[in-house]
Design a protein around this motif. Sequence first.
Motif, PDB file in Angstrom:
ATOM      1  N   HIS A 152       2.561   3.474  15.306  1.00  0.00           N
ATOM      2  CA  HIS A 152       1.783   3.890  14.136  1.00  0.00           C
ATOM      3  C   HIS A 152       2.785   4.342  13.091  1.00  0.00           C
ATOM      4  N   GLU A 153       2.883   3.590  12.044  1.00  0.00           N
ATOM      5  CA  GLU A 153       3.945   3.818  11.067  1.00  0.00           C
ATOM      6  C   GLU A 153       3.416   3.683   9.652  1.00  0.00           C
ATOM      7  N   LYS A 154       3.994   4.491   8.770  1.00  0.00           N
ATOM      8  CA  LYS A 154       3.780   4.289   7.334  1.00  0.00           C
ATOM      9  C   LYS A 154       5.092   3.764   6.769  1.00  0.00           C
ATOM     10  N   SER A 155       5.092   2.508   6.412  1.00  0.00           N
ATOM     11  CA  SER A 155       6.304   1.824   5.964  1.00  0.00           C
ATOM     12  C   SER A 155       6.409   1.805   4.449  1.00  0.00           C
ATOM     13  N   GLN A 156       7.631   1.963   3.993  1.00  0.00           N
ATOM     14  CA  GLN A 156       7.895   1.892   2.553  1.00  0.00           C
ATOM     15  C   GLN A 156       8.533   0.545   2.216  1.00  0.00           C
ATOM     16  N   PHE A 157       8.087  -0.025   1.118  1.00  0.00           N
ATOM     17  CA  PHE A 157       8.604  -1.332   0.676  1.00  0.00           C
ATOM     18  C   PHE A 157       9.095  -1.221  -0.759  1.00  0.00           C
ATOM     19  N   ASN A 173       2.635  -0.670  -6.411  1.00  0.00           N
ATOM     20  CA  ASN A 173       2.704  -0.929  -7.849  1.00  0.00           C
ATOM     21  C   ASN A 173       3.678  -2.085  -8.060  1.00  0.00           C
ATOM     22  N   GLU A 174       4.295  -2.155  -9.224  1.00  0.00           N
ATOM     23  CA  GLU A 174       5.181  -3.299  -9.488  1.00  0.00           C
ATOM     24  C   GLU A 174       6.421  -3.331  -8.592  1.00  0.00           C
ATOM     25  N   GLU A 175       6.958  -2.144  -8.296  1.00  0.00           N
ATOM     26  CA  GLU A 175       8.284  -2.097  -7.662  1.00  0.00           C
ATOM     27  C   GLU A 175       8.309  -1.495  -6.258  1.00  0.00           C
ATOM     28  N   THR A 176       7.321  -0.682  -5.929  1.00  0.00           N
ATOM     29  CA  THR A 176       7.305  -0.041  -4.615  1.00  0.00           C
ATOM     30  C   THR A 176       5.899  -0.068  -4.037  1.00  0.00           C
ATOM     31  N   GLY A 177       5.845   0.146  -2.727  1.00  0.00           N
ATOM     32  CA  GLY A 177       4.535   0.182  -2.086  1.00  0.00           C
ATOM     33  C   GLY A 177       4.658   0.662  -0.665  1.00  0.00           C
ATOM     34  N   TYR A 178       3.526   0.860  -0.026  1.00  0.00           N
ATOM     35  CA  TYR A 178       3.544   1.290   1.373  1.00  0.00           C
ATOM     36  C   TYR A 178       2.460   0.571   2.149  1.00  0.00           C
ATOM     37  N   VAL A 179       2.652   0.518   3.450  1.00  0.00           N
ATOM     38  CA  VAL A 179       1.622   0.021   4.364  1.00  0.00           C
ATOM     39  C   VAL A 179       1.593   0.970   5.557  1.00  0.00           C
ATOM     40  N   GLU A 180       0.432   1.511   5.849  1.00  0.00           N
ATOM     41  CA  GLU A 180       0.270   2.263   7.088  1.00  0.00           C
ATOM     42  C   GLU A 180      -0.439   1.346   8.076  1.00  0.00           C
ATOM     43  N   GLU A 187       1.784  -5.564   2.038  1.00  0.00           N
ATOM     44  CA  GLU A 187       0.955  -5.852   3.212  1.00  0.00           C
ATOM     45  C   GLU A 187       1.236  -7.265   3.748  1.00  0.00           C
ATOM     46  N   GLN A 188       1.332  -8.212   2.854  1.00  0.00           N
ATOM     47  CA  GLN A 188       1.587  -9.592   3.297  1.00  0.00           C
ATOM     48  C   GLN A 188       2.955  -9.696   3.974  1.00  0.00           C
ATOM     49  N   ILE A 245      -3.992   0.021   8.313  1.00  0.00           N
ATOM     50  CA  ILE A 245      -4.860   1.174   8.100  1.00  0.00           C
ATOM     51  C   ILE A 245      -5.069   1.415   6.607  1.00  0.00           C
ATOM     52  N   SER A 246      -3.966   1.418   5.853  1.00  0.00           N
ATOM     53  CA  SER A 246      -4.098   1.551   4.410  1.00  0.00           C
ATOM     54  C   SER A 246      -2.843   1.007   3.745  1.00  0.00           C
ATOM     55  N   THR A 247      -2.969   0.622   2.513  1.00  0.00           N
ATOM     56  CA  THR A 247      -1.834   0.046   1.795  1.00  0.00           C
ATOM     57  C   THR A 247      -2.054   0.174   0.299  1.00  0.00           C
ATOM     58  N   ASP A 248      -0.968   0.291  -0.429  1.00  0.00           N
ATOM     59  CA  ASP A 248      -1.050   0.320  -1.884  1.00  0.00           C
ATOM     60  C   ASP A 248       0.323  -0.032  -2.431  1.00  0.00           C
TER      61      ASP A 248
END
Length: 159
Positions: free
Chosen positions: A112-117, A90-97, A35-36, A85-88
């Motif tokens: 409006h996107e759900k991004s993978q990190f 773990n140690e290695e991967t995450g997403y931000v909508e 998210e940051q 909108i939402s985000t979560d």
Amino acid sequence: MTTHTDKTCLCGSLQSYQDCCEKLHLGTIQATSPEQLMRSRFVAYALKNAKYVYQTYAQEKQAENPVIEIADFANSCRFISLSVISTDHNEETGYVEFCASYFYQNLYCQLHEKSQFIKENKLWRYLDGEIFPVTDIKVNRNDECPCGSNKKYKKCHSV
Ligand SMILES: [Zn+2]
Ligand SMILES: [Zn+2]
């Protein structure tokens, strides 16, 4: 066009830019969550810092997103606001909508996107995203500006 006289960070954190995304842009600190990183990438687009956007792509995505194309897109838009909108993560991967609002020519657009990190060398990087279609809205000069300022478009975000 309006100017941001209050210097509140455009990412919507309610902190000043200096206390917020500038530290990431300068490399003083590194994002500790997807998210940051996502917020700092939005502000980098708004401030036309294409290099930062490029550098925070995952390595495998950098070739297909050259700085010049990022700059072209950033320069053609007037960015308004971001809402997460939402985000979560773990140690290695995450997403931000999220939903990012901007003007392109006389169109009011929402991404409006759900991004993978993913983490690369201990740093969060943007990999890719799933985009949810949102219809662009044509704005006329005498319409109320969609940015929420209560001003007419021609006295606000119009080019
Ligand atoms: Zn910020
Ligand atoms: Zn406006």
